[in-house]
Design a protein around this motif. Structure first.
Motif, mmCIF file in Angstrom:
data_model
loop_
_atom_site.group_PDB
_atom_site.id
_atom_site.type_symbol
_atom_site.label_atom_id
_atom_site.label_comp_id
_atom_site.label_asym_id
_atom_site.label_seq_id
_atom_site.Cartn_x
_atom_site.Cartn_y
_atom_site.Cartn_z
ATOM 1 N N PHE A 39 -17.037 -8.952 60.789
ATOM 2 C CA PHE A 39 -16.358 -10.137 60.269
ATOM 3 C C PHE A 39 -14.854 -10.141 60.513
ATOM 4 O O PHE A 39 -14.244 -11.199 60.498
ATOM 5 C CB PHE A 39 -16.593 -10.252 58.753
ATOM 6 N N VAL A 40 -14.257 -8.974 60.672
ATOM 7 C CA VAL A 40 -12.796 -8.850 60.764
ATOM 8 C C VAL A 40 -12.440 -8.344 62.157
ATOM 9 O O VAL A 40 -12.616 -7.155 62.449
ATOM 10 C CB VAL A 40 -12.255 -7.895 59.671
ATOM 11 N N PRO A 41 -11.935 -9.229 63.025
ATOM 12 C CA PRO A 41 -11.743 -8.855 64.427
ATOM 13 C C PRO A 41 -10.740 -7.729 64.679
ATOM 14 O O PRO A 41 -10.893 -6.984 65.622
ATOM 15 C CB PRO A 41 -11.266 -10.152 65.094
ATOM 16 N N HIS A 42 -9.730 -7.571 63.849
ATOM 17 C CA HIS A 42 -8.690 -6.567 64.131
ATOM 18 C C HIS A 42 -8.903 -5.263 63.379
ATOM 19 O O HIS A 42 -8.045 -4.390 63.399
ATOM 20 C CB HIS A 42 -7.307 -7.137 63.824
ATOM 21 N N LEU A 43 -10.065 -5.126 62.754
ATOM 22 C CA LEU A 43 -10.394 -3.903 62.030
ATOM 23 C C LEU A 43 -10.913 -2.866 63.019
ATOM 24 O O LEU A 43 -11.866 -3.119 63.752
ATOM 25 C CB LEU A 43 -11.445 -4.202 60.956
ATOM 26 N N ASP A 44 -10.272 -1.700 63.048
ATOM 27 C CA ASP A 44 -10.690 -0.647 63.962
ATOM 28 C C ASP A 44 -11.828 0.192 63.413
ATOM 29 O O ASP A 44 -12.699 0.642 64.154
ATOM 30 C CB ASP A 44 -9.507 0.273 64.285
ATOM 31 N N ARG A 45 -11.795 0.431 62.081
ATOM 32 C CA ARG A 45 -12.789 1.318 61.500
ATOM 33 C C ARG A 45 -12.902 1.044 60.007
ATOM 34 O O ARG A 45 -11.927 0.725 59.351
ATOM 35 C CB ARG A 45 -12.350 2.770 61.717
ATOM 36 N N TYR A 62 -6.569 -0.356 60.407
ATOM 37 C CA TYR A 62 -6.056 -1.389 61.310
ATOM 38 C C TYR A 62 -4.938 -0.735 62.114
ATOM 39 O O TYR A 62 -3.810 -0.638 61.630
ATOM 40 C CB TYR A 62 -5.472 -2.575 60.541
ATOM 41 N N GLY A 63 -5.247 -0.232 63.305
ATOM 42 C CA GLY A 63 -4.234 0.496 64.070
ATOM 43 C C GLY A 63 -3.796 1.716 63.283
ATOM 44 O O GLY A 63 -4.616 2.541 62.882
ATOM 45 N N ASP A 64 -2.479 1.833 63.014
ATOM 46 C CA ASP A 64 -1.947 2.969 62.267
ATOM 47 C C ASP A 64 -1.986 2.755 60.751
ATOM 48 O O ASP A 64 -1.667 3.666 59.996
ATOM 49 C CB ASP A 64 -0.495 3.241 62.685
ATOM 50 N N VAL A 65 -2.346 1.565 60.320
ATOM 51 C CA VAL A 65 -2.360 1.238 58.892
ATOM 52 C C VAL A 65 -3.737 1.524 58.308
ATOM 53 O O VAL A 65 -4.754 1.063 58.829
ATOM 54 C CB VAL A 65 -1.977 -0.245 58.664
ATOM 55 N N VAL A 66 -3.752 2.282 57.218
ATOM 56 C CA VAL A 66 -4.992 2.596 56.519
ATOM 57 C C VAL A 66 -4.895 2.012 55.110
ATOM 58 O O VAL A 66 -3.902 2.207 54.410
ATOM 59 C CB VAL A 66 -5.236 4.124 56.450
ATOM 60 N N VAL A 67 -5.929 1.268 54.723
ATOM 61 C CA VAL A 67 -5.966 0.615 53.418
ATOM 62 C C VAL A 67 -7.223 1.072 52.690
ATOM 63 O O VAL A 67 -8.319 1.034 53.254
ATOM 64 C CB VAL A 67 -5.996 -0.933 53.565
ATOM 65 N N PRO A 84 -5.611 -1.513 45.452
ATOM 66 C CA PRO A 84 -4.539 -0.995 44.601
ATOM 67 C C PRO A 84 -3.253 -0.834 45.418
ATOM 68 O O PRO A 84 -3.306 -0.762 46.647
ATOM 69 C CB PRO A 84 -5.074 0.359 44.147
ATOM 70 N N GLN A 85 -2.118 -0.801 44.748
ATOM 71 C CA GLN A 85 -0.845 -0.570 45.439
ATOM 72 C C GLN A 85 -0.924 0.763 46.164
ATOM 73 O O GLN A 85 -1.421 1.753 45.623
ATOM 74 C CB GLN A 85 0.298 -0.542 44.422
ATOM 75 N N ILE A 89 1.848 -1.383 50.809
ATOM 76 C CA ILE A 89 0.881 -2.437 50.517
ATOM 77 C C ILE A 89 0.858 -2.681 49.013
ATOM 78 O O ILE A 89 0.686 -1.749 48.221
ATOM 79 C CB ILE A 89 -0.517 -2.047 51.032
ATOM 80 N N GLN A 90 1.040 -3.937 48.642
ATOM 81 C CA GLN A 90 1.024 -4.262 47.216
ATOM 82 C C GLN A 90 -0.407 -4.478 46.735
ATOM 83 O O GLN A 90 -1.314 -4.725 47.522
ATOM 84 C CB GLN A 90 1.848 -5.511 46.969
ATOM 85 N N ALA A 91 -0.589 -4.398 45.430
ATOM 86 C CA ALA A 91 -1.896 -4.630 44.836
ATOM 87 C C ALA A 91 -2.306 -6.082 45.054
ATOM 88 O O ALA A 91 -1.472 -6.991 45.025
ATOM 89 C CB ALA A 91 -1.858 -4.317 43.342
ATOM 90 N N SER A 92 -3.602 -6.287 45.300
ATOM 91 C CA SER A 92 -4.101 -7.648 45.500
ATOM 92 C C SER A 92 -5.581 -7.704 45.145
ATOM 93 O O SER A 92 -6.230 -6.675 44.984
ATOM 94 C CB SER A 92 -3.887 -8.107 46.945
ATOM 95 N N ARG A 93 -6.063 -8.935 45.032
ATOM 96 C CA ARG A 93 -7.482 -9.143 44.713
ATOM 97 C C ARG A 93 -7.989 -10.377 45.441
ATOM 98 O O ARG A 93 -7.297 -11.384 45.549
ATOM 99 C CB ARG A 93 -7.658 -9.324 43.209
ATOM 100 N N LEU A 94 -9.217 -10.278 45.943
ATOM 101 C CA LEU A 94 -9.943 -11.403 46.537
ATOM 102 C C LEU A 94 -11.273 -11.500 45.807
ATOM 103 O O LEU A 94 -12.004 -10.511 45.707
ATOM 104 C CB LEU A 94 -10.182 -11.184 48.032
#
Length: 156
Positions: A39-45, A62-67, A84-85, A89-94
């Motif tokens: 579903f997410v085209p720029h997600l590496d893993r 996402y590249g060098d960014v890990v969430v 979580p923060q 990356i700040q805390a967020s919710r979907l």
């Protein structure tokens, strides 16, 4: 920033759109959480760190960014993603909620919430408007992918 919008799933006035059952829609929303690469085209893993009947803990790269995030399932009704923060990356919710105002007439309500500044004069106002547009397009793509999976028999 808070942002919400609805995506119509079954339109009884449009016979060209394939009708989705609640079960197909639900399976698609769960797949978006458990196999987001589709579903997410720029997600590496995506690595699932923990899994239960009602939740997932994941690590997304996402590249060098890990969430890292946590996904909660309220079966046949709602999927809640919590980030979580962490580092920059700040805390967020979907929250994705299946709504059924009439029998077999489904909508998915997408609700985004984070701590970004909402002041219209702020430098973030333009960025937030861009994010809203990107979120909405991504959500439409999610529903398109769920429809495609249903047509291929992958949600039965």
């Amino acid at each position: 920033m808070k942002f919400a919008h609805l995506v119509e799933i079954n339109d009884p006035l449009n016979p060209l759109i394939e009708h989705l059952s609640r079960e197909q829609l639900w399976r698609g929303l769960v797949l978006r959480a458990s196999t987001p690469e589709a579903f997410v085209p720029h997600l590496d893993r995506c690595t699932i760190l923990e899994r239960s009947e009602v939740s997932l803990s994941r690590e997304l790269q996402y590249g060098d960014v890990v969430v890292r995030d946590h996904v909660q399932f309220i079966p046949q009704r709602q999927v809640v993603y919590r980030v979580p923060q962490q580092k920059d990356i700040q805390a967020s919710r979907l929250t994705m909620t299946i709504e059924e105002p009439e029998t077999d007439i489904f909508f998915v309500r997408f609700e985004y919430e984070d701590d970004m500044n909402e002041a219209p004069e702020s430098a973030d106002a333009f960025y937030n408007e861009f994010r809203r547009s990107a979120y909405q397009e991504s959500d439409l793509d999610t529903i398109r992918m769920i429809r495609q999976m249903a047509e291929e028999g992958r949600l039965d």
